[in-house]
Design an enzyme around this catalytic site. Structure first.
Site, PDB file in Angstrom:
ATOM      1  N   GLY A  86      -3.620  42.527  52.426  1.00 55.23           N
ATOM      2  CA  GLY A  86      -2.930  41.851  51.329  1.00 55.23           C
ATOM      3  C   GLY A  86      -2.226  40.593  51.805  1.00 55.23           C
ATOM      4  N   ASP A  87      -1.691  39.821  50.839  1.00 53.93           N
ATOM      5  CA  ASP A  87      -0.921  38.605  51.136  1.00 53.93           C
ATOM      6  C   ASP A  87      -1.753  37.548  51.852  1.00 53.93           C
ATOM      7  OD1 ASP A  87       1.328  40.004  50.173  1.00 53.93           O
ATOM      8  OD2 ASP A  87       1.629  40.901  52.131  1.00 53.93           O
ATOM      9  N   GLY A 108      -3.379  35.083  50.502  1.00 54.31           N
ATOM     10  CA  GLY A 108      -3.389  33.784  49.822  1.00 54.31           C
ATOM     11  C   GLY A 108      -4.435  33.733  48.717  1.00 54.31           C
ATOM     12  N   LYS A 109      -4.688  34.888  48.114  1.00 54.96           N
ATOM     13  CA  LYS A 109      -5.689  34.947  47.029  1.00 54.96           C
ATOM     14  C   LYS A 109      -5.265  34.096  45.842  1.00 54.96           C
ATOM     15  CE  LYS A 109      -5.170  39.395  47.062  1.00 54.96           C
ATOM     16  NZ  LYS A 109      -4.417  39.619  48.305  1.00 54.96           N
ATOM     17  N   GLY A 132       1.679  40.203  44.485  1.00 52.79           N
ATOM     18  CA  GLY A 132       2.508  38.998  44.335  1.00 52.79           C
ATOM     19  C   GLY A 132       1.677  37.801  44.747  1.00 52.79           C
ATOM     20  N   HIS A 133       0.987  37.207  43.793  1.00 52.16           N
ATOM     21  CA  HIS A 133       0.089  36.094  44.110  1.00 52.16           C
ATOM     22  C   HIS A 133       0.838  34.774  43.988  1.00 52.16           C
ATOM     23  CE1 HIS A 133      -3.711  38.704  43.314  1.00 52.16           C
ATOM     24  NE2 HIS A 133      -2.909  39.173  44.244  1.00 52.16           N
ATOM     25  N   THR A 134       1.012  34.130  45.127  1.00 49.93           N
ATOM     26  CA  THR A 134       1.789  32.887  45.137  1.00 49.93           C
ATOM     27  C   THR A 134       0.888  31.719  44.779  1.00 49.93           C
ATOM     28  OG1 THR A 134       3.178  33.835  46.842  1.00 49.93           O
ATOM     29  CG2 THR A 134       3.324  31.450  46.545  1.00 49.93           C
ATOM     30  N   GLN A 143      -3.945  43.001  46.461  1.00 52.55           N
ATOM     31  CA  GLN A 143      -3.830  43.637  47.792  1.00 52.55           C
ATOM     32  C   GLN A 143      -5.008  43.229  48.686  1.00 52.55           C
ATOM     33  OE1 GLN A 143      -3.169  46.041  44.937  1.00 52.55           O
ATOM     34  NE2 GLN A 143      -1.166  45.120  45.127  1.00 52.55           N
ATOM     35  N   THR A 154      -2.649  51.483  49.333  1.00 57.40           N
ATOM     36  CA  THR A 154      -2.194  51.458  47.954  1.00 57.40           C
ATOM     37  C   THR A 154      -3.027  52.487  47.178  1.00 57.40           C
ATOM     38  OG1 THR A 154      -1.578  49.988  46.133  1.00 57.40           O
ATOM     39  CG2 THR A 154      -3.711  49.545  47.195  1.00 57.40           C
ATOM     40  N   THR A 157       6.695  40.222  46.677  1.00 53.32           N
ATOM     41  CA  THR A 157       7.215  41.151  45.677  1.00 53.32           C
ATOM     42  C   THR A 157       8.544  41.741  46.120  1.00 53.32           C
ATOM     43  OG1 THR A 157       4.990  41.653  44.946  1.00 53.32           O
ATOM     44  CG2 THR A 157       6.673  43.285  44.400  1.00 53.32           C
ATOM     45  N   GLY A 179      10.274  40.801  49.267  1.00 61.79           N
ATOM     46  CA  GLY A 179      11.070  39.973  50.179  1.00 61.79           C
ATOM     47  C   GLY A 179      11.148  40.535  51.594  1.00 61.79           C
ATOM     48  N   PRO A 223      10.380  41.303  55.465  1.00 60.04           N
ATOM     49  CA  PRO A 223       9.673  40.547  56.498  1.00 60.04           C
ATOM     50  C   PRO A 223       8.311  41.185  56.753  1.00 60.04           C
ATOM     51  CG  PRO A 223      11.677  41.575  57.381  1.00 60.04           C
ATOM     52  CD  PRO A 223      11.606  41.935  55.935  1.00 60.04           C
ATOM     53  N   ASP A 275      -3.015  26.090  59.259  1.00 61.56           N
ATOM     54  CA  ASP A 275      -1.959  25.165  59.700  1.00 61.56           C
ATOM     55  C   ASP A 275      -0.785  25.882  60.362  1.00 61.56           C
ATOM     56  OD1 ASP A 275      -1.828  26.026  56.848  1.00 61.56           O
ATOM     57  OD2 ASP A 275       0.205  25.214  57.033  1.00 61.56           O
TER      58      ASP A 275
HETATM   59  P1  IMP Z   1       2.264  50.422  46.771  1.00 57.94           P
HETATM   60  O1  IMP Z   1       1.001  49.727  46.410  1.00 57.94           O
HETATM   61  O2  IMP Z   1       3.484  49.762  46.202  1.00 57.94           O
HETATM   62  O3  IMP Z   1       2.194  51.891  46.475  1.00 57.94           O
HETATM   63  O4  IMP Z   1       2.426  50.307  48.374  1.00 57.94           O
HETATM   64  C1  IMP Z   1       1.507  50.919  49.278  1.00 57.94           C
HETATM   65  C2  IMP Z   1       1.287  50.036  50.496  1.00 57.94           C
HETATM   66  O5  IMP Z   1       0.592  48.864  50.087  1.00 57.94           O
HETATM   67  C3  IMP Z   1       2.571  49.534  51.169  1.00 57.94           C
HETATM   68  O6  IMP Z   1       2.342  49.390  52.553  1.00 57.94           O
HETATM   69  C4  IMP Z   1       2.779  48.170  50.536  1.00 57.94           C
HETATM   70  O7  IMP Z   1       3.555  47.320  51.358  1.00 57.94           O
HETATM   71  C5  IMP Z   1       1.333  47.702  50.431  1.00 57.94           C
HETATM   72  N1  IMP Z   1       1.144  46.721  49.369  1.00 57.94           N
HETATM   73  C6  IMP Z   1       1.073  46.938  48.043  1.00 57.94           C
HETATM   74  N2  IMP Z   1       0.867  45.802  47.386  1.00 57.94           N
HETATM   75  C7  IMP Z   1       0.765  44.835  48.307  1.00 57.94           C
HETATM   76  C8  IMP Z   1       0.512  43.433  48.246  1.00 57.94           C
HETATM   77  O8  IMP Z   1       0.303  42.840  47.179  1.00 57.94           O
HETATM   78  N3  IMP Z   1       0.500  42.770  49.423  1.00 57.94           N
HETATM   79  C9  IMP Z   1       0.676  43.397  50.614  1.00 57.94           C
HETATM   80  N4  IMP Z   1       0.899  44.706  50.720  1.00 57.94           N
HETATM   81  C10 IMP Z   1       0.947  45.423  49.580  1.00 57.94           C
END
Ligand code: IMP
Length: 429
Positions: free
Chosen positions: A12-13, A15-16, A40-42, A223, A238, A301, A303, A305, A334
């Site tokens: 996840g994260d 940069g989709k 949380g798509h930025t 994700q 997830t 989503t 905050g 780290p 970059d």
């Molecule tokens: P949940 O999806 O909130 O149940 O979280 C399950 C796992 O997926 C945890 O490790 C979360 O941090 C991770 N996770 C859920 N959504 C995202 C996402 O959009 N980006 C990165 N990790 C995510």
């Protein structure tokens, strides 16, 4: 006409949001098929900077319809807040469609997510606590409330009543917290229903119709593949299927009649992960700290780290295999601009053996040690470059090594958050 899936290739994260926002310029429809408010798509574009949790990242183009599919779990509160923020920035949100079959995140889901995590203590999964896991649990248990129920008050009351009988028993007897009131939850969801009714419909035919009109259709994953409920690092995953295959079920597409013309995997030029679970290339030293600082690696989503480390080609190659990616969008190149040397994890060492397969067991993965290839850094800025041939030789070598190590060509390289900070390497249909 082209159907393009954009899916996370790591944890996840990746940069989709930026990639979908960029490609959506030519799209007639963008559809989300999995996940929920945990995403949380930025997106950073002329309207401003946004963190989209539920609204597809194509919403900024007046010609692009945006669909939230049946595979998504929708928090009405989060969605309405997001729509308000978009509208305040002048974005037209009237082309949003929500599947009547999409399940809703209810207040007890959020409470249960939080309390289950707190009870697990050091064994917590590190969920986003947005209620997504419990909402998918109810979907499978057939005790969920769906978006379509918001349009039928009698059915809505009946569904909430049956769910609350069970949830209140858990809340009071297991967690010792006060029960939720049927009247309060029902009234709140009636109000949500009034506001969301214009968007809720049978979305099944919309994709076929858009393809029939000859437009580009984008399927936007949430994700990443390594968080997939089946193929991810279970149980640290997830609760949905963020892989390309999930798009078929999550949108009601037939694999017999629908062909994905291009499956684009989005992968950072390094690796990050939030929450618990094994991460072989995690750097718990000043290099990891530097990647976090330079990449501003904090959850969109929650905050939190993000855990940072070098690119894990073993994990990403597995992702390429299970998704059948035609190309990779390498994001955040970059962020590595200042490093004197950069590593790629090409294999793992497990029990004295070198392996190149991603283990199916999280326990085995936890035992794996990275086997690195070390490459020279380029130590000059890349954010203003727009053509592959203009990249410094060491950056080109790095990208070539990534492609070779995951057996998939780079289609896009992203060198900054803005739309224009992009290098198109290969055409995407
Ligand atoms: P949940 O999806 O909130 O149940 O979280 C399950 C796992 O997926 C945890 O490790 C979360 O941090 C991770 N996770 C859920 N959504 C995202 C996402 O959009 N980006 C990165 N990790 C995510």
């Amino acid at each position: 006409m082209p159907l393009v899936a954009v899916v996370g290739a790591q944890w996840g994260d990746e940069g989709k949001g930026k990639i979908v926002d960029l490609l959506a310029e030519k799209a007639s429809l963008v559809a989300r098929f999995s996940g929920g408010p945990n995403a949380g798509h930025t997106v950073c574009n002329p309207y401003g900077e946004f963190r989209l949790h539920l609204v597809p990242s194509g919403i900024f183009y007046p010609h692009t319809d945006c669909l939230i599919g049946n595979g998504v779990v929708v928090s009405p509160a989060v969605l309405l807040d997001e729509l308000k923020q978009l509208q305040e920035k002048g974005v037209n949100t009237s082309r949003l469609f929500i599947s009547s079959r999409a399940h809703l995140v209810m207040p007890y889901h959020v409470l249960l997510d939080k309390m289950e995590e707190e009870t697990k203590g050091s064994k917590a999964l590190g969920t986003t606590r947005s209620g997504v896991g419990p909402a998918y649990m109810d979907k499978a248990a057939r005790t969920g409330v769906r978006a379509g129920d918001l349009l039928d008050r009698e059915e809505l009351r009946h569904r909430i009543h049956s769910a609350l009988e069970q949830k209140n028993a858990i809340l009071t007897k297991v967690y010792g917290v006060p029960p939720l009131s049927l009247e309060e939850v029902y009234d709140q969801y009636c109000r949500y229903g009034e506001r969301l009714a214009p968007f809720i419909c049978e979305t099944g035919p919309l994709i076929g119709q858009a393809l029939g009109r000859g437009g580009l259709v984008l399927l936007e994953g949430a994700q990443g593949a390594l968080l997939d409920i089946d193929f991810g690092t279970y149980p640290y995953v997830t609760s949905s299927s963020p892989v390309v295959g999930g798009a078929f079920v999550g949108l009601g597409l037939s694999p017999a009649t629908t062909k994905i013309d291009f499956a684009l995997g989005v992968a950072k030029a390094y690796t990050t992960r939030v929450g618990a679970g094994p991460m072989t290339t995690e750097l718990l030293d000043e290099t990891g700290e530097l990647i976090r600082k330079l990449g501003r690696e904090y959850g969109a989503t929650t905050g939190r780290p993000r855990r940072c480390g070098w690119f894990d080609a073993v994990a990403t190659r597995f992702s390429v295999q299970i998704n059948g990616f035609h190309g990779i969008a390498v994001t955040r190149l970059d962020v590595l601009d200042t490093f004197a040397s950069i590593k790629i994890c090409r294999a793992y060492k497990l029990d004295g053996h070198v392996i190149d397969q991603f283990p199916s067991s999280a326990a085995a993965l936890r035992q794996c040690q990275p086997v690195y290839e070390e490459l020279s850094g380029w130590q000059c800025p890349t954010s203003d470059l727009r053509r592959f041939e203009d990249l410094p030789p060491a950056a080109k070598s790095y990208v070539r090594s990534l492609e070779e190590s995951v057996s998939c060509p780079a289609a896009i390289i992203s060198v900054g958050p803005r739309r224009e900070q992009t290098i198109m390497v290969r055409p995407i249909p």
